[in-house]
Design a protein around this motif. Structure first.
Motif, short mmCIF file in Angstrom:
data_model
loop_
_atom_site.label_atom_id
_atom_site.label_comp_id
_atom_site.label_asym_id
_atom_site.label_seq_id
_atom_site.Cartn_x
_atom_site.Cartn_y
_atom_site.Cartn_z
N ALA A 197 10.00 2.91 8.64
CA ALA A 197 10.13 3.98 7.64
C ALA A 197 8.98 3.95 6.65
O ALA A 197 8.41 4.99 6.27
CB ALA A 197 11.47 3.87 6.92
N LEU A 198 8.64 2.75 6.21
CA LEU A 198 7.54 2.65 5.25
C LEU A 198 6.21 3.02 5.89
O LEU A 198 5.38 3.70 5.27
CB LEU A 198 7.49 1.23 4.70
CG LEU A 198 8.64 0.82 3.76
CD1 LEU A 198 8.52 -0.65 3.38
CD2 LEU A 198 8.67 1.69 2.51
N GLY A 214 2.36 6.52 -0.06
CA GLY A 214 2.03 5.10 -0.14
C GLY A 214 3.03 4.38 -1.03
O GLY A 214 3.34 4.87 -2.13
N VAL A 215 3.56 3.24 -0.57
CA VAL A 215 4.57 2.49 -1.31
C VAL A 215 4.04 1.07 -1.53
O VAL A 215 3.62 0.40 -0.57
CB VAL A 215 5.91 2.45 -0.56
CG1 VAL A 215 6.94 1.65 -1.36
CG2 VAL A 215 6.42 3.87 -0.32
N ASN A 222 2.73 -0.50 2.29
CA ASN A 222 2.58 0.10 3.61
C ASN A 222 1.12 0.50 3.84
O ASN A 222 0.28 0.43 2.94
CB ASN A 222 3.53 1.29 3.80
CG ASN A 222 3.23 2.43 2.85
OD1 ASN A 222 2.36 2.31 1.98
ND2 ASN A 222 3.95 3.54 2.99
N SER A 223 0.83 0.92 5.07
CA SER A 223 -0.56 1.24 5.42
C SER A 223 -1.10 2.42 4.64
O SER A 223 -2.30 2.47 4.32
CB SER A 223 -0.66 1.52 6.93
OG SER A 223 0.17 2.61 7.29
N ILE A 261 -5.46 2.33 -1.78
CA ILE A 261 -5.97 1.23 -2.60
C ILE A 261 -7.38 0.86 -2.18
O ILE A 261 -8.22 0.47 -3.01
CB ILE A 261 -5.00 0.03 -2.51
CG1 ILE A 261 -3.66 0.39 -3.17
CG2 ILE A 261 -5.60 -1.21 -3.17
CD1 ILE A 261 -2.58 -0.65 -2.98
N ASP A 262 -7.67 0.98 -0.86
CA ASP A 262 -9.04 0.72 -0.41
C ASP A 262 -10.03 1.67 -1.07
O ASP A 262 -11.17 1.28 -1.36
CB ASP A 262 -9.12 0.83 1.11
CG ASP A 262 -8.40 -0.33 1.80
OD1 ASP A 262 -8.17 -1.35 1.13
OD2 ASP A 262 -8.06 -0.18 3.00
N CYS A 263 -9.59 2.92 -1.27
CA CYS A 263 -10.48 3.90 -1.90
C CYS A 263 -10.61 3.64 -3.40
O CYS A 263 -11.68 3.85 -3.98
CB CYS A 263 -9.96 5.32 -1.66
SG CYS A 263 -10.06 5.85 0.06
N LEU A 264 -9.52 3.21 -4.04
CA LEU A 264 -9.53 3.01 -5.48
C LEU A 264 -8.64 1.81 -5.81
O LEU A 264 -7.42 1.94 -5.98
CB LEU A 264 -9.01 4.27 -6.20
CG LEU A 264 -9.16 4.29 -7.72
CD1 LEU A 264 -10.63 4.25 -8.11
CD2 LEU A 264 -8.51 5.55 -8.31
N PRO A 265 -9.21 0.60 -5.88
CA PRO A 265 -8.40 -0.61 -6.12
C PRO A 265 -7.62 -0.55 -7.42
O PRO A 265 -6.58 -1.21 -7.54
CB PRO A 265 -9.44 -1.73 -6.12
CG PRO A 265 -10.60 -1.18 -5.33
CD PRO A 265 -10.63 0.28 -5.63
#
Length: 905
Positions: A232-233, A239-240, A253-254, A260-264
């Motif tokens: 589900a996630l 994004g959770v 989740n992915s 987060i990879d784009c904006l930590p």
């Protein structure tokens, strides 16, 4: 064991809470459906786990605790569904939604407490069960020890054997029981025999296997629940991220990993200058900037480096951590931007549209007004403010002077009357400055109305002009055929009351020659002048109309005697016949008039027009420039003309025409020099039809070009077989000469017959040269360049002008027979003939005398210096079969017998 099922119920409820949180955070209907299904499945699993735990516990308090867990779970599910089915929170219902979310959290706490109580009860029951088992074993040991002691007392050897057989297995069984109680389900349990000890060992083995199976099943269920939660996630569009109390990522989740990879900094959004979402979702810009660290639960927005926009939702967890949910709202941002751009375009359209526009709400308050409305009614835009009433707007328009003496009350009454007649539509409003405004009234769906205004002054004038032109002639401004027909119908209706009237059909004489020769501008000016003169001849109650071309018509009302109509006809003929000075030309044109009287000549429009037209035709036949009343015999003449038209068309198809040839005599050489081709029609029933009857008719019917082409082809074909010194002269009409194909027709006739071009002589009349158009001169020079000879026929009649002879080098001038006939009379035309021959001699042109019928006329022509002559003195027109004999008879000159024959004829 029952405790494992109780713990499984706790895991099911934890998964339900996670799914519930995702369900409340997302807006995607597809995700809603999937999460609701997951919650329902987890609720069913929880119910099954609770039921199994109660059954396995074999305890009343555990069963009661399980019932309370089920009851609390049902209440939690009901509250979740109510909250999920509630509409999206609006500004007025945020606190209610917050309370319901708080209630859901309270139910979650209660349900967790009930599950923990159930776990404790099932754990206690398991411990008591083990204690009972140990007590039973202890009692058995005591019994066995007592028995052993007794047995030892009875028999030492027997006791020693019994001790070896019982104490050892019991110790093993006790050790196995302790291992199972400690959770070691892999301990070895020996196989028992058929006695009670063996039964106990067997039971302990089965118990171990059952416990192992329950543990394995519980582990599998937990793994399944964790897998579903993970799916589900991972499949969520949001994004959770779950942070622990130290702010470290405990779960993500992915989708969250991608963001987060784009904006930590998204992990700690309080460090971003994220704009907090205002309570008004329709606001294009956020109205508050707030740090996430200053609130327990908040929503905000952030933009990724790649341009995407995220909505970030933060909520605390019971463990002191934080749950972050990231939703991609790039599409929503784009929609808002597009909506904003659309609004800008709409504003631009309103500002630049050609119609004025006002939008009112259901209370009659002004909502929207554009610039064009202010321009139409000359009202300053600063005076038109939203919230004004319709009456206030009308008051401003009246103050601007748009409505003259009309008041606001008058305008309101006008509008109310229009709306009462029709709910929507258009009406015209005439302003005091002469402008006409079209006002459209349209109702809106919310009970208001829309008023659009358009300045249709020019359109209104154009429509009036169109309506006028539909019933009037565009050139003369006189009534046209349609309006004339209506006026006749009105006059016919008045006949029954004793008022007669007359219908005049008027046709200009020789207008076609002027129009074709001097050009259409002169012709149009002449038509307008004639229309003015005809209008001046009648009274206001009478009607003058132009039916088309050079045809006019008049209705004379109140005619009691034919003499009244005759006086008007005479006045019109005299007035129209007076000279005109137009565009540097002095013109004289007559008119012919046909008259029918009502009711004696007819009581219908068609009958009266037909009879007047027949009278007009009779007037033309009687010499033009006069008038004629309708007579019943004219109808027979009209039918005869119609029959002749039909026969003429059939004659073209049946090849009933033939060429006759009249010789042209060279007076200096005293011999024949050529022939003039003359068209003849021999009808199978009518016999010989004179040319002056069918040639004008062919011109009226538009057949003259086709007929002239036939004459050219046949004349060239036959002349090609004559002696080379003989030429052929062919008459060309004005309409035939103006045909753009005329030069090609000549070339085709010459090429097909192989006739030498210098042997073909074209005779044209002065009417072709009227106007001296460049096209006419170009055609003449082209024919001249091809080697053809050009003769000016009937010189001295019609619109004679010496400029013709100066503008084009004719080869021959033909003197009209009227001058030849009078040349021998006293005070005749001898001087005119002498002047023409002298002119021709000076210009190097041959002069030919037409219509020579007597020797005296021939001698006079010779004396005046004519080069050629033709007429009955030499020969009448003869068919092609008699050409040879005619040539032979005139080859040696004119014989006395010929002169006497001509004199006799």
């Amino acid at each position: 064991m029952s405790i494992n099922y109780a713990r499984a119920a706790g895991a099911d409820f934890a998964a339900m809470r996670v799914a519930s949180a995702q369900r409340l955070l997302t807006k995607d209907p597809t995700v809603h459906s999937r999460l609701e299904a997951l919650i329902d499945e987890l609720a069913k699993t929880l119910s099954e786990d609770v039921t199994i735990a109660a059954e396995r516990s074999q305890s009343a308090r555990a069963a009661k605790a399980a019932a309370k867990v089920q009851e609390a779970a049902n209440a939690w599910i009901a509250l979740h569904r109510r909250l999920a089915q509630a509409p999206a929170a609006e500004h007025g219902s945020i606190e209610a939604n917050t309370r319901e979310i708080g209630d859901l959290e309270k139910y979650s706490d209660v349900l967790n407490q009930q599950i923990e109580l159930l776990v404790n009860y099932t754990a206690g029951d398991g411990f008591l069960f083990r204690q009972r088992a140990l007590a039973a074993i202890k009692r058995d040991l005591q019994v066995n020890v007592g028995g052993l002691i007794v047995a030892l007392l009875l028999s030492g050897l027997f006791s020693w054997i019994l001790v070896r057989r019982i104490i050892g297995p019991v110790a093993i069984a006790s050790k196995a029981a302790r291992s199972i109680a400690d959770g070691d389900l892999n301990t070895n349990i020996p196989e028992g025999g058929g006695d009670e000890l063996g039964t106990l060992l067997t039971a302990m083995g089965r118990m171990r296997e059952n416990i192992r199976a329950m543990v394995d099943r519980e582990v599998a269920q937990r793994r399944s629940a964790q897998g579903r939660l993970s799916d589900a996630l991972e499949n969520s569009r949001e994004g959770v991220v779950l942070l622990d109390r130290e702010g470290q990522i405990a779960l993500a989740n992915s989708r969250a990993g991608e963001f987060i990879d784009c904006l930590p900094q998204l992990v700690h959004p309080g460090s971003l200058g994220v704009a907090r979402v205002s309570g008004d979702e329709n606001s294009p810009e956020p109205n508050l900037r707030h740090s996430f660290g200053q609130a327990d639960s908040m929503e905000g927005e952030a933009q990724l480096p790649d341009g995407r926009w995220l909505r970030i939702s933060r909520s605390p967890t019971r463990e002191g951590g934080v749950m972050l949910v990231y939703s991609d709202i790039t599409g929503l941002k784009q929609q808002k931007a597009e909506l904003h751009a659309t609004n800008l375009r709409l504003d631009a359209a309103l500002a630049h549209m050609s119609q004025g526009l006002c939008l009112y709400d259901r209370e009659g308050r002004l909502q929207v007004v554009n610039r064009r409305f202010c321009e139409i009614f000359d009202i300053s835009p600063q005076l038109l403010l939203p919230g004004m009433t319709f009456e206030d707007v009308l008051r401003l328009s009246v103050a601007a002077g748009n409505h003259g003496s009309r008041t606001v009350a008058d305008l309101l009454t006008e509008c109310e009357e229009f709306v009462a007649r029709r709910k929507s539509g258009n009406y015209l409003q005439n302003l005091s400055d002469g402008r006409v405004v079209s006002i459209a009234h349209r109702s809106t769906s919310d009970g208001g109305w829309l008023i659009s205004c358009e300045d249709v002054t020019e359109q209104h004038r154009a429509q009036s002009q169109i309506a006028f032109m539909a019933r009037h002639d565009a050139l003369t401004r006189l009534p046209n055929r349609s309006l004339f027909a209506e006026r006749i119908e009105q006059a016919v209706a008045e006949v029954g009351r004793g008022a007669g009237f007359a219908v005049f059909c008027i046709d200009l004489d020789n207008f076609k020659q002027i129009n074709d020769g001097l050009g259409h501008p002169v012709g149009d000016a002449l038509l307008c002048a004639v229309a003015d003169r005809l209008s001046a001849c009648v009274r206001e109650v009478d009607t003058v109309a132009r039916l088309g071309g050079d045809e006019f018509a008049v209705i004379q009302c109140g005619v009691r005697a034919a003499e009244e109509a005759e006086r008007l006809a005479q006045r019109m003929v005299e007035c129209v016949g007076a000279p005109y000075d137009l565009n540097g030309h002095r013109l004289i044109i007559g008119c012919s008039v046909g008259i029918s009287l009502a009711p004696s000549d007819g009581t219908t429009r068609e009958k009266l027009l037909k009879n007047a037209d027949m009278a007009l035709y009779r007037s033309k036949m009687d010499g033009r420039g006069t008038w004629r009343f309708f007579e019943p015999a004219m109808d027979a003449n009209r039918r005869s003309r119609r029959a002749l038209e039909i026969d003429l068309r059939e004659a073209m198809d049946k090849d009933e025409f033939a060429l006759f040839y009249q010789p042209i005599y060279d007076l200096r050489m005293d011999r024949i020099s050529g022939f003039e081709a003359l068209l003849r029609w021999q009808h199978p029933k009518r016999g010989f039809v004179p040319p002056d009857q069918f040639i004008p008719l062919a011109e009226d019917m538009g057949l003259i070009a086709r007929l002239g082409e036939w004459v050219l082809n046949r004349a060239c074909e036959q002349a090609a077989n004559w002696p080379a010194e003989l030429k052929i002269a062919v008459n060309v009409s004005a309409s035939q000469f103006r045909d753009p194909r005329f030069a090609d027709v000549i070339a085709t006739a010459i090429d097909a017959s192989a006739l030498a071009p210098h042997r073909l002589e074209l005779e044209i009349t002065e009417s072709i040269l009227l106007g001296n158009s460049s096209e006419t001169m170009a055609t003449l020079h082209e024919l001249k360049a091809r080697g053809l000879r050009i003769a000016l026929d009937d010189f001295g009649t019609g619109y004679s002008s010496l400029s013709y002879l100066r503008s084009f080098p004719f080869d021959k001038i033909k003197i009209d027979q009227s001058f030849v006939r009078d040349a021998t009379e006293t005070n005749g035309s001898k001087l005119i003939v002498r002047a023409i021959t002298s002119l021709g001699r000076s210009l190097g042109m041959i002069t030919t005398a037409e219509g020579v019928e007597t020797v005296e006329q021939l001698n006079q022509m010779k004396a005046e210096g004519c080069n050629e002559a033709q007429g009955f003195l030499f020969s009448r027109p003869v068919p092609a079969t008699e050409l040879a004999s005619t040539i032979l008879s005139l080859r040696s000159g004119l014989k006395p017998s010929d002169r006497s024959r001509a004199r006799a004829s």
